[in-house]
Design a protein around this motif. Structure first.
Motif, PDB file in Angstrom:
ATOM      1  N   TRP A   1     -11.152  -3.709   3.509  1.00 34.23           N
ATOM      2  CA  TRP A   1     -10.464  -3.619   2.059  1.00 34.23           C
ATOM      3  C   TRP A   1      -8.929  -4.176   2.211  1.00 34.23           C
ATOM      4  O   TRP A   1      -8.425  -3.681   3.230  1.00 34.23           O
TER       5      TRP A   1
ATOM      6  N   THR B   1     -15.511  -0.845   4.089  1.00 29.46           N
ATOM      7  CA  THR B   1     -14.201  -0.273   3.635  1.00 29.46           C
ATOM      8  C   THR B   1     -12.941  -0.522   4.577  1.00 29.46           C
ATOM      9  O   THR B   1     -11.749  -0.657   4.033  1.00 29.46           O
TER      10      THR B   1
ATOM     11  N   ALA C   1      -8.217   1.248   0.862  1.00 31.79           N
ATOM     12  CA  ALA C   1      -9.227   1.074  -0.218  1.00 31.79           C
ATOM     13  C   ALA C   1      -8.799   2.326  -1.145  1.00 31.79           C
ATOM     14  O   ALA C   1      -8.331   3.121  -0.534  1.00 31.79           O
ATOM     15  N   PRO C   2      -8.964   1.915  -2.374  1.00 35.61           N
ATOM     16  CA  PRO C   2      -8.656   3.435  -3.279  1.00 35.61           C
ATOM     17  C   PRO C   2      -9.475   4.342  -3.012  1.00 35.61           C
ATOM     18  O   PRO C   2     -10.674   4.319  -2.045  1.00 35.61           O
ATOM     19  N   ARG C   3      -8.983   5.491  -3.347  1.00 35.71           N
ATOM     20  CA  ARG C   3      -9.665   6.872  -2.960  1.00 35.71           C
ATOM     21  C   ARG C   3     -11.101   7.028  -3.255  1.00 35.71           C
ATOM     22  O   ARG C   3     -11.805   7.513  -2.380  1.00 35.71           O
TER      23      ARG C   3
ATOM     24  N   GLU D   1      -5.384  -4.650   2.026  1.00 34.51           N
ATOM     25  CA  GLU D   1      -4.015  -3.601   1.733  1.00 34.51           C
ATOM     26  C   GLU D   1      -3.377  -4.328   0.779  1.00 34.51           C
ATOM     27  O   GLU D   1      -2.789  -5.394   1.140  1.00 34.51           O
ATOM     28  N   GLU D   2      -2.582  -3.268  -0.060  1.00 30.54           N
ATOM     29  CA  GLU D   2      -1.544  -3.830  -1.006  1.00 30.54           C
ATOM     30  C   GLU D   2      -0.455  -3.761  -0.091  1.00 30.54           C
ATOM     31  O   GLU D   2       0.003  -2.984   0.524  1.00 30.54           O
TER      32      GLU D   2
ATOM     33  N   GLU E   1     -12.981   5.038  -0.881  1.00 30.06           N
ATOM     34  CA  GLU E   1     -13.007   6.071   0.588  1.00 30.06           C
ATOM     35  C   GLU E   1     -13.904   7.171   0.443  1.00 30.06           C
ATOM     36  O   GLU E   1     -14.694   7.446   1.109  1.00 30.06           O
TER      37      GLU E   1
END
Length: 176
Positions: free
Chosen positions: A114, A111, A43-45, A116-117, A48
């Motif tokens: 979430w 999260t 997840a983006p910071r 993942e890329e 998080e």
């Protein structure tokens, strides 16, 4: 208020207290896992960070709920029969806060799912072996029934029939 009502409130509070201690432990465990993770969830910071705050908030809410219910389950100064209406409200508030703590932990834990890329493998090198030779390069689109390869040395496109491919393996560099 009768002693019977006070006893029922106290018995109910003791039952809820057991559940609350489990929620408190779960919130604490989630907080420890959240802070001890190595790679994060993908997840983006900012997400998080919000999840971490939610876990801490859930822990605080669970502590407050446990305190409210514990005062009814094991009163120190006045028995629960002294003011039944107020005691009942405190018990309801403690139970509501318990459910709020569970909800906060559930939102924070979401999260973990979430997406993942995945890193792009567009430039990944492969080595293709056939009976007539070995080529190294990057995979490319090709006609059906063939493996498309852009040969690293010449940048020439090559279509290898799938029936002729003996081995295909990823490599770090070509020509080593």
């Amino acid at each position: 208020m009768t002693d019977d009502t006070g006893d029922r409130l106290q018995t109910s509070a003791r039952g809820w207290l057991t559940l609350q201690l489990a929620v408190l432990g779960f919130a604490g465990l989630c907080g420890a896992i959240k802070s001890g993770g190595t790679g994060g969830s993908g997840a983006p910071r900012a997400v998080e960070a919000v999840a971490g705050v939610l876990v801490l908030l859930a822990l605080g809410v669970a502590c407050a709920a446990t305190y409210l219910v514990a005062r009814i389950a094991w009163p120190v100064h006045t028995p629960p029969t002294a003011d039944g209406v107020r005691t009942g409200r405190r018990l309801h508030l403690g139970i509501g806060l318990t459910f709020l703590a569970v909800l906060l932990v559930a939102v924070a834990a979401s999260t973990a799912w979430w997406p993942e890329e995945r890193p792009s493998k567009a430039g990944a090198l492969v080595e293709v072996s056939t009976a007539s030779g070995t080529w190294c390069g990057t995979l490319r689109a090709s006609a059906g029934g063939a493996l498309g390869l852009e040969v690293a040395d010449t940048r020439q496109p090559l279509d290898i029939p799938l029936g002729e491919v003996a081995a295909l393996r990823p490599v770090g560099t070509c020509g080593a």
